[in-house]
Design a protein around this motif. Sequence first.
Motif, short mmCIF file in Angstrom:
data_model
loop_
_atom_site.label_atom_id
_atom_site.label_comp_id
_atom_site.label_asym_id
_atom_site.label_seq_id
_atom_site.Cartn_x
_atom_site.Cartn_y
_atom_site.Cartn_z
N VAL A 20 74.22 102.27 -1.67
CA VAL A 20 75.11 103.32 -2.17
C VAL A 20 76.47 102.74 -2.51
N ASP A 21 77.13 103.36 -3.49
CA ASP A 21 78.54 103.10 -3.74
C ASP A 21 79.36 104.02 -2.84
N ARG A 22 80.48 103.53 -2.37
CA ARG A 22 81.31 104.32 -1.46
C ARG A 22 82.54 104.84 -2.19
N PHE A 129 69.08 103.92 4.48
CA PHE A 129 69.59 102.94 3.54
C PHE A 129 69.28 101.51 3.99
N SER A 351 77.93 105.22 9.52
CA SER A 351 77.69 106.21 8.45
C SER A 351 77.14 107.51 9.02
#
Length: 493
Positions: A20-22, A129, A351
């Motif tokens: 994922v991009d944060r 993830f 997360s």
Amino acid sequence: MNDKKKKPQKLKARLPRGFVDRSAADIRAVDEMTAKIREVYERYGFDPVETPLFEYTDALGKFLPDSDRPNEGVFSLQDDDEQWMSARYDLTAPLARHVAENFNDIQLPYRTYRAGYVFRNEKPGPGRFRQFMQFDADTVGAAGVQADAEMCMMMADTMEALGIARGDYVIRVNNRKVIDGVMESADLGGDENAGRRLGVLRAIDKLDKFGFEGVELLLGAGRKDESGDFTKGAGLTAQQIAFIVGYLKDDKVHPTSVLYAEGHGELQTIEQLVQAAGYGPDRIKIDPSVIRGLEYYTGPVFEAELQFAVTNEKGEKVVFGSVGGGGRYDGLVSRFMGQPVPATGFSIGVSRLMTALKNLGKLGMEELIAPVVVCVMDRDIESLGKYQQFTQALRHAGIRAEMYQGNKKNFGDQLKYADRRGSPLAIIQGGDERAQGLVQIKDLIEGKRLSGEIEDNTAWREARVAQVSVPETDLVAKVREMLAGQAEDRARS
């Protein structure tokens, strides 16, 4: 014949599966959360250390789950000297290597913490993830279970430092010697059953996810998930499965193993220690269903579990569950040393815990104001120097500020940019203002601001000044005053 060269195809931008991009909001939320965790760890006398993202594969050991998947659950590559390296699976195995390699320079007991990304070559899915952050604390060189008790108390204090109330969390504790003793009593002792015991541990570790029915399948031939993927089971007999499930259900199963008795005694000691320090069963409790999946645990194991309900992707109300865990791993450092080196530690899933705190409204509550935008009306060197001077003066005063760096020269477009940024104020100075030593400050929250004192909208608009002109020397003070007024209005609304 067509000699025209084909136009190269445009590269498609795509995010790798399981990654994922944060966003800026998530990054700030993690920073806020880890700062609170770090403060607790420091208060307990732990110091930071950092290890690299890659380790030699043999240093990670044979402790990885999903052994039926490629690369034993890790991402690996071969160096130019033909040695295999893998992206770290957790933060514990790298710490064991670090301690062993620097053993003569480390003061034991070695109390340390670290945060970082770990990588797992596993099938991605909703909320699962291949890259995620952990925050660990470990004590190396302390053999007594008082070190394990301290870990549990530190985790309880961490939950409360993050704003999670008592009753919304619990630290659950068990002992691997207890479950190993149960397996011995089920005729699963000895080196010849090592693989089956690991299968049992992995099966029991899925209890909160699959329930007793799923665990029974994983203890037997195996289980097929909704996508059709099949997970091979531990291959136990019906009698063995009944004995182990009976223990988990607390059906008065009576293991006869000496190992079981030893683990049970350690749990009693931990219970006495935490209660003496004021941590009752509402915060730390003994729970026989706690099974950490990795093979390197050798004694007490712990799980930080959140008790409140959330709505899952199917719209169902479910208990949030585990946000971290750990335990004693006396054999991990010893693999490198040829001598016993006791150790215990705890890992927080950053997360997952961040998601929980957002559900509770405990994260991202600190107000972050968008930057004040200094507009660029003229582009000669003297003017640009002035704009930069204003920007730096605001920054040095602790006010977020940016000088407009875009290509748009139109003043209206610059204000649109500032509005999209959510900027509270715009700083404006054209040639006439510069000649007089003045600067304009435009309030960009005019249409968004509510006042509890003026109910009539027309009266409110007339009462507020949307744009003011001040001497350059008063810029910082006036910006502070206007930002404070906006903050008061937000508080009233």
